[in-house]
Design a protein around this motif. Structure first.
Motif, PDB file in Angstrom:
ATOM      1  N   PHE A 159     -36.762   3.364  -7.366  1.00 59.90           N
ATOM      2  CA  PHE A 159     -35.937   2.305  -7.090  1.00 59.90           C
ATOM      3  C   PHE A 159     -36.331   1.335  -5.940  1.00 59.90           C
ATOM      4  CE2 PHE A 159     -31.727   0.144  -5.778  1.00 59.90           C
ATOM      5  CZ  PHE A 159     -31.749  -0.660  -6.869  1.00 59.90           C
ATOM      6  N   THR A 160     -36.836   2.167  -4.892  1.00 54.49           N
ATOM      7  CA  THR A 160     -37.558   1.569  -3.507  1.00 54.49           C
ATOM      8  C   THR A 160     -38.636   0.600  -4.105  1.00 54.49           C
ATOM      9  OG1 THR A 160     -36.494   3.359  -2.212  1.00 54.49           O
ATOM     10  CG2 THR A 160     -38.623   1.701  -1.647  1.00 54.49           C
ATOM     11  N   GLY A 161     -39.453   0.992  -5.049  1.00 52.56           N
ATOM     12  CA  GLY A 161     -40.506   0.190  -5.310  1.00 52.56           C
ATOM     13  C   GLY A 161     -40.167  -0.830  -6.235  1.00 52.56           C
ATOM     14  N   SER A 174     -32.489  -8.777  -4.841  1.00 54.61           N
ATOM     15  CA  SER A 174     -33.310  -7.669  -4.355  1.00 54.61           C
ATOM     16  C   SER A 174     -33.098  -7.351  -2.977  1.00 54.61           C
ATOM     17  CB  SER A 174     -34.799  -8.137  -4.743  1.00 54.61           C
ATOM     18  OG  SER A 174     -35.202  -9.286  -4.018  1.00 54.61           O
ATOM     19  N   LEU A 175     -32.787  -8.601  -2.046  1.00 55.55           N
ATOM     20  CA  LEU A 175     -32.691  -8.173  -0.790  1.00 55.55           C
ATOM     21  C   LEU A 175     -31.305  -7.595  -0.330  1.00 55.55           C
ATOM     22  CD1 LEU A 175     -32.818  -8.753   2.307  1.00 55.55           C
ATOM     23  CD2 LEU A 175     -31.975 -10.857   2.053  1.00 55.55           C
ATOM     24  N   GLN A 190     -30.469  -3.749   0.930  1.00 57.33           N
ATOM     25  CA  GLN A 190     -29.509  -3.575   2.195  1.00 57.33           C
ATOM     26  C   GLN A 190     -28.332  -2.888   1.709  1.00 57.33           C
ATOM     27  OE1 GLN A 190     -28.554  -7.550   2.818  1.00 57.33           O
ATOM     28  NE2 GLN A 190     -30.074  -7.893   4.311  1.00 57.33           N
ATOM     29  N   ARG A 191     -27.730  -2.754   0.349  1.00 58.37           N
ATOM     30  CA  ARG A 191     -26.743  -2.024   0.069  1.00 58.37           C
ATOM     31  C   ARG A 191     -26.844  -0.538  -0.223  1.00 58.37           C
ATOM     32  NH1 ARG A 191     -21.542  -2.872  -2.016  1.00 58.37           N
ATOM     33  NH2 ARG A 191     -20.818  -1.480  -3.430  1.00 58.37           N
ATOM     34  N   MET A 192     -27.975  -0.289  -0.571  1.00 50.61           N
ATOM     35  CA  MET A 192     -28.373   1.086  -0.882  1.00 50.61           C
ATOM     36  C   MET A 192     -29.124   1.660   0.333  1.00 50.61           C
ATOM     37  SD  MET A 192     -27.001   1.106  -3.769  1.00 50.61           S
ATOM     38  CE  MET A 192     -27.386   2.852  -4.087  1.00 50.61           C
ATOM     39  N   GLY A 193     -29.427   1.021   1.278  1.00 51.05           N
ATOM     40  CA  GLY A 193     -30.078   1.664   2.575  1.00 51.05           C
ATOM     41  C   GLY A 193     -31.247   2.074   2.131  1.00 51.05           C
ATOM     42  N   LEU A 194     -32.184   1.313   1.843  1.00 53.73           N
ATOM     43  CA  LEU A 194     -33.643   1.790   1.362  1.00 53.73           C
ATOM     44  C   LEU A 194     -34.469   1.672   2.573  1.00 53.73           C
ATOM     45  CD1 LEU A 194     -33.874   0.061  -2.084  1.00 53.73           C
ATOM     46  CD2 LEU A 194     -33.122   2.363  -1.601  1.00 53.73           C
TER      47      LEU A 194
END
Length: 303
Positions: free
Chosen positions: A247-249, A292-293, A297-301
């Motif tokens: 998900f980060t990628g 995407s931004l 932020q929401r998921m604290g990546l």
């Protein structure tokens, strides 16, 4: 397992078995209503499930079904890519409901006869059948076949077959649901089933962002398109790495490619025919960049 990984694992789940049964029941009921409507006697109508329901990218508690009812009596076409000598010259048609308003009006009658007060015809594209205890909401879309002609690599005239839907607000919408389904299945296989998991996760994240007032709602299909455009190499095709890595990628790739002038301007929808950011779309590259931004932020990546 980290708290983030547990959240992503939960977000990646398909519709529950109970929701799936309600989806299938809604499809069967629409099919039955079309088949028994006398106004369609002598007309071949195909009932084609499409969208998130067909493509298995529904998320829990967001499990409406999209169903195209296709009039097979004729097809519309676009042959603008062909030379004059290769232009299409279709045979004359005979029969009834060979226009968008006429076919929609007949389908509205069929659905209202079957569902009564649960049938809402006020939408510009779909006829909406309300959910109840035994079924989910169904969006029934009156459609025709559409052919987009082109020259194949060997110079032979060929065509992509899609669907064409008339909007009561004016104009037509052309989609390619069968190509979308086939390509999505193939990508899911190539990525070790991570592709559809990432789609469901991004849909759930977008739902959360909307509920928090961080962004305006975006069509569910948009999330499917964005994840499809992420290269297969960005997914862990063996399915052993944490979902957090994928998900980060995925989010990082979408953010980078949707910057002004980014490569996303060349992206195609999962059908690999229509431009993702072409004219008439309900979204923009800026929407994708902001999504995407906010998701990051929401998921604290990270930073």
């Amino acid at each position: 397992m980290s708290a983030l990984e547990e959240t992503l694992d939960r977000y990646s789940k398909r519709s529950s078995d109970t929701e799936k049964e309600k989806q299938e029941r809604a499809e069967r009921m629409v099919r039955s209503a079309v088949n028994r409507w006398e106004g369609f006697d002598g007309i071949d109508c195909e009932v084609l499930p499409k969208g998130s329901y067909k493509n298995n990218t529904n998320v829990r508690s967001d499990s409406d079904v999209d169903i195209a009812v296709i009039h097979e009596g004729l097809f519309y076409y676009n042959d603008s890519a062909l030379g004059e000598g290769d232009r299409v010259r279709p045979a004359p048609t005979a029969g009834k409901y060979f226009d968008g308003p006429g076919f929609r009006a007949e389908l509205e009658e069929a659905m209202c006869d079957a569902y009564g007060g649960d049938c809402d015809t006020s939408g510009t594209t779909a006829i909406e059948i309300a959910e109840n205890g035994g079924r989910v909401k169904a969006d029934v879309v009156p459609s025709f076949r559409h052919r987009l002609y082109y020259y194949a690599a060997n110079g032979v005239v060929s065509y992509h077959q899609g669907t064409r839907t008339w909007r009561t607000s004016g104009g037509w919408v052309v989609n390619y649901p069968e190509q979308q389904y086939t390509n999505g299945v193939a990508k899911n296989s190539r990525t070790g089933r991570r592709y559809k998991k990432m789609v469901r996760i991004l849909k759930r994240v977008e739902n959360g962002l909307v509920a928090a007032g961080n962004i305006d709602p975006l069509p569910s299909y948009f999330m499917e398109c964005l994840v499809y455009c992420v290269p297969d190499s960005r997914f862990n095709s063996q399915g052993v790495a944490p979902l957090t890595d994928d998900f980060t990628g995925v989010v990082r790739y979408i953010w980078n490619q949707t910057k002004p002038g980014g490569e996303a301007k060349e992206w195609l929808e999962p059908n690999e025919i229509k431009a993702l950011f072409g004219d008439g779309q309900k979204w923009s590259m800026e929407d994708a960049h902001e999504l995407s931004l906010r998701a990051w932020q929401r998921m604290g990546l990270g930073g």
